[in-house]
Design an enzyme around this catalytic site. Structure first.
Site, PDB file in Angstrom:
ATOM      1  N   ARG A  56      70.203 -35.723  84.304  1.00 48.99           N
ATOM      2  CA  ARG A  56      68.956 -35.519  83.942  1.00 48.99           C
ATOM      3  C   ARG A  56      68.363 -36.689  84.697  1.00 48.99           C
ATOM      4  O   ARG A  56      67.169 -36.366  85.250  1.00 48.99           O
ATOM      5  CB  ARG A  56      68.891 -35.914  82.549  1.00 48.99           C
ATOM      6  CG  ARG A  56      67.612 -35.946  81.763  1.00 48.99           C
ATOM      7  CD  ARG A  56      67.602 -35.734  80.306  1.00 48.99           C
ATOM      8  NE  ARG A  56      66.214 -36.023  79.888  1.00 48.99           N
ATOM      9  CZ  ARG A  56      65.612 -36.853  79.198  1.00 48.99           C
ATOM     10  NH1 ARG A  56      66.269 -38.140  78.934  1.00 48.99           N
ATOM     11  NH2 ARG A  56      64.437 -36.792  78.672  1.00 48.99           N
ATOM     12  N   HIS A  60      64.933 -35.590  87.114  1.00 52.25           N
ATOM     13  CA  HIS A  60      63.664 -36.525  86.973  1.00 52.25           C
ATOM     14  C   HIS A  60      62.951 -37.058  88.096  1.00 52.25           C
ATOM     15  O   HIS A  60      62.024 -37.257  88.452  1.00 52.25           O
ATOM     16  CB  HIS A  60      63.592 -37.411  85.622  1.00 52.25           C
ATOM     17  CG  HIS A  60      63.773 -36.675  84.179  1.00 52.25           C
ATOM     18  ND1 HIS A  60      63.002 -37.338  83.345  1.00 52.25           N
ATOM     19  CD2 HIS A  60      64.234 -35.571  83.592  1.00 52.25           C
ATOM     20  CE1 HIS A  60      63.171 -36.723  82.129  1.00 52.25           C
ATOM     21  NE2 HIS A  60      63.794 -35.566  82.517  1.00 52.25           N
ATOM     22  N   GLY A  66      60.191 -36.140  94.701  1.00 54.15           N
ATOM     23  CA  GLY A  66      61.185 -36.255  95.691  1.00 54.15           C
ATOM     24  C   GLY A  66      62.481 -37.131  95.334  1.00 54.15           C
ATOM     25  O   GLY A  66      62.295 -38.002  94.502  1.00 54.15           O
ATOM     26  N   GLU A  83      57.611 -45.677  87.548  1.00 57.68           N
ATOM     27  CA  GLU A  83      58.204 -44.281  87.172  1.00 57.68           C
ATOM     28  C   GLU A  83      58.995 -44.238  85.746  1.00 57.68           C
ATOM     29  O   GLU A  83      58.827 -43.257  84.925  1.00 57.68           O
ATOM     30  CB  GLU A  83      58.811 -43.563  88.265  1.00 57.68           C
ATOM     31  CG  GLU A  83      58.961 -42.130  88.016  1.00 57.68           C
ATOM     32  CD  GLU A  83      59.355 -41.521  89.570  1.00 57.68           C
ATOM     33  OE1 GLU A  83      60.462 -40.817  89.419  1.00 57.68           O
ATOM     34  OE2 GLU A  83      58.637 -41.574  90.546  1.00 57.68           O
ATOM     35  N   ASN A  89      60.311 -40.489  80.425  1.00 61.62           N
ATOM     36  CA  ASN A  89      61.645 -41.363  81.170  1.00 61.62           C
ATOM     37  C   ASN A  89      61.997 -42.201  80.112  1.00 61.62           C
ATOM     38  O   ASN A  89      63.384 -42.772  80.571  1.00 61.62           O
ATOM     39  CB  ASN A  89      61.084 -41.691  82.456  1.00 61.62           C
ATOM     40  CG  ASN A  89      61.047 -40.453  83.483  1.00 61.62           C
ATOM     41  OD1 ASN A  89      61.825 -39.474  83.332  1.00 61.62           O
ATOM     42  ND2 ASN A  89      60.375 -40.940  84.624  1.00 61.62           N
ATOM     43  N   HIS A 189      71.792 -27.961  80.353  1.00 65.01           N
ATOM     44  CA  HIS A 189      71.629 -28.123  79.155  1.00 65.01           C
ATOM     45  C   HIS A 189      73.251 -27.792  78.516  1.00 65.01           C
ATOM     46  O   HIS A 189      73.283 -27.986  77.377  1.00 65.01           O
ATOM     47  CB  HIS A 189      70.651 -27.201  78.276  1.00 65.01           C
ATOM     48  CG  HIS A 189      69.285 -28.044  78.701  1.00 65.01           C
ATOM     49  ND1 HIS A 189      68.245 -27.485  78.196  1.00 65.01           N
ATOM     50  CD2 HIS A 189      68.944 -29.055  79.517  1.00 65.01           C
ATOM     51  CE1 HIS A 189      67.186 -28.022  78.506  1.00 65.01           C
ATOM     52  NE2 HIS A 189      67.599 -29.020  79.380  1.00 65.01           N
ATOM     53  N   THR A 245      81.064 -26.531  73.272  1.00 64.19           N
ATOM     54  CA  THR A 245      81.808 -27.344  74.384  1.00 64.19           C
ATOM     55  C   THR A 245      80.860 -28.299  74.892  1.00 64.19           C
ATOM     56  O   THR A 245      80.734 -28.277  76.211  1.00 64.19           O
ATOM     57  CB  THR A 245      82.282 -26.278  75.499  1.00 64.19           C
ATOM     58  OG1 THR A 245      81.109 -25.491  76.156  1.00 64.19           O
ATOM     59  CG2 THR A 245      83.212 -25.267  74.881  1.00 64.19           C
TER      60      THR A 245
END
Length: 327
Positions: A56, A60, A66, A83, A89, A189, A245
């Protein structure tokens, strides 16, 4: 005259990413792959949330401005809104940040000033995906770390679960990613968890006519109501993205969303929107097809907006610029 396929692929790359190659540290830091692998193995063994956490974090970072490690910068007096501190975040995994710090510290002892933080993130992400059962894909190296980090860029770049499918698709296509690549990347996910506050409106007070989202499986709703009953007093309450799982990277996520077992509204929309459902159906039936497309999409993400040469730097510490006062 016929050209080999790898040459044609090279020509199609943006100039900055074309400078990257998998053997970038072969001479200057030959132990780079080994040091990354040793540290992520240790961390993942004790903290299983590390793999989904760094996956993740990687996304992000890359999709915002970039793959340049700008997500790793901590705010300070000169840059008070980095950021990392954007609202979207704040829930990023502490384990993910921690393992990057550990790898960087080890690399600075082995080959000081050579390996960028953004390359560490890219390599560690690939290795962790593979470690929990996902596909292997090549990671080209040679990124430089960003010279700026701004929370303001996050909201305009990241998709959220509250958006319509039109809005989510637009977030990807504006950055030159296809709907197919978007659906494949969403397969991430299959591991990790989501905090209750992100989907609570699907299981309580959904609408004037229904307390819960009718597209959700009743047993899932019952389970989530139990898991999330104290979420207002304990915001850390969360549920596994894939109940079947949760620690294994596989294609179960796609079977889940087709059967009303997706946590987020955006998950459920994938299974019904005519633009995305065909890919969901393919991946639900064919795990190798998912792995192939996920690997290809991750390669594309990993070189998105990279900085090379004088566009960036190799940070000594991943959480701060080498010049603390960039101005």
């Amino acid at each position: 005259m016929a050209f080999p396929i790898f040459f044609l692929l090279f020509l199609s790359l943006p100039f900055s990413s074309a400078k990257l190659n998998v053997d970038y540290y072969k001479e200057t830091c030959p132990d780079f792959p080994k040091i990354v692998m040793e540290n992520i193995f240790t961390k993942q063994s004790t903290s299983p949330a590390t793999a989904p956490g760094i996956l993740r974090l990687f996304f992000h970072d890359c999709i915002t401005d970039g793959c340049d490690g700008s997500i790793l910068i901590s705010s300070n007096a000169y840059n008070p809104h980095a950021e990392r501190d954007a609202d979207l975040n704040l829930s990023l995994s502490g384990d993910a940040f921690d393992v990057i710090v550990k790898i960087k510290n080890a690399l600075e002892l082995a080959c000081p000033g050579i390996v960028s933080c953004s390359d560490i993130v890219a390599q560690a992400t690939r290795d962790l995906v593979k470690m929990v059962g996902g596909p292997f894909y090549p990671v080209r190296l040679g990124r430089k770390d960003s010279l700026e980090s701004s929370a303001a860029k996050v909201t305009e770049s990241l998709p959220t679960a509250k958006m319509t499918m039109d809005q989510i698709i637009d977030k990807f296509t504006r950055k030159n990613f296809t709907v197919k690549e978007m659906v494949a990347l969403t397969g991430a996910h299959t591991i990790g968890f989501t905090h209750c506050k992100e989907f609570i409106d699907r299981i309580h007070n959904f609408s004037k006519t229904s307390d819960v989202d009718p597209s959700m499986h009743p047993k899932l709703v019952a389970g989530l109501k139990s898991v999330c009953q104290n979420y207002t007093t304990d915001p850390s309450m969360a549920a596994f993205n894939d109940m079947r799982t949760p620690g294994k990277f596989d294609n179960a996520y796609y079977n889940n969303v087709m059967n009303g077992l997706g946590l987020l509204s955006s998950d459920s929309m994938l299974a019904v929107d005519p633009r995305t459902r065909p890919f969901v159906e393919i991946y639900a039936k064919d795990q190798q097809a998912f792995f192939n497309d996920f690997a290809d999409a991750m390669v594309k993400v990993s070189v998105f907006g990279v900085k090379t040469g004088k566009q960036g730097e190799v940070r000594t510490r991943c959480d701060q610029f080498n010049n603390l006062n960039p101005a």
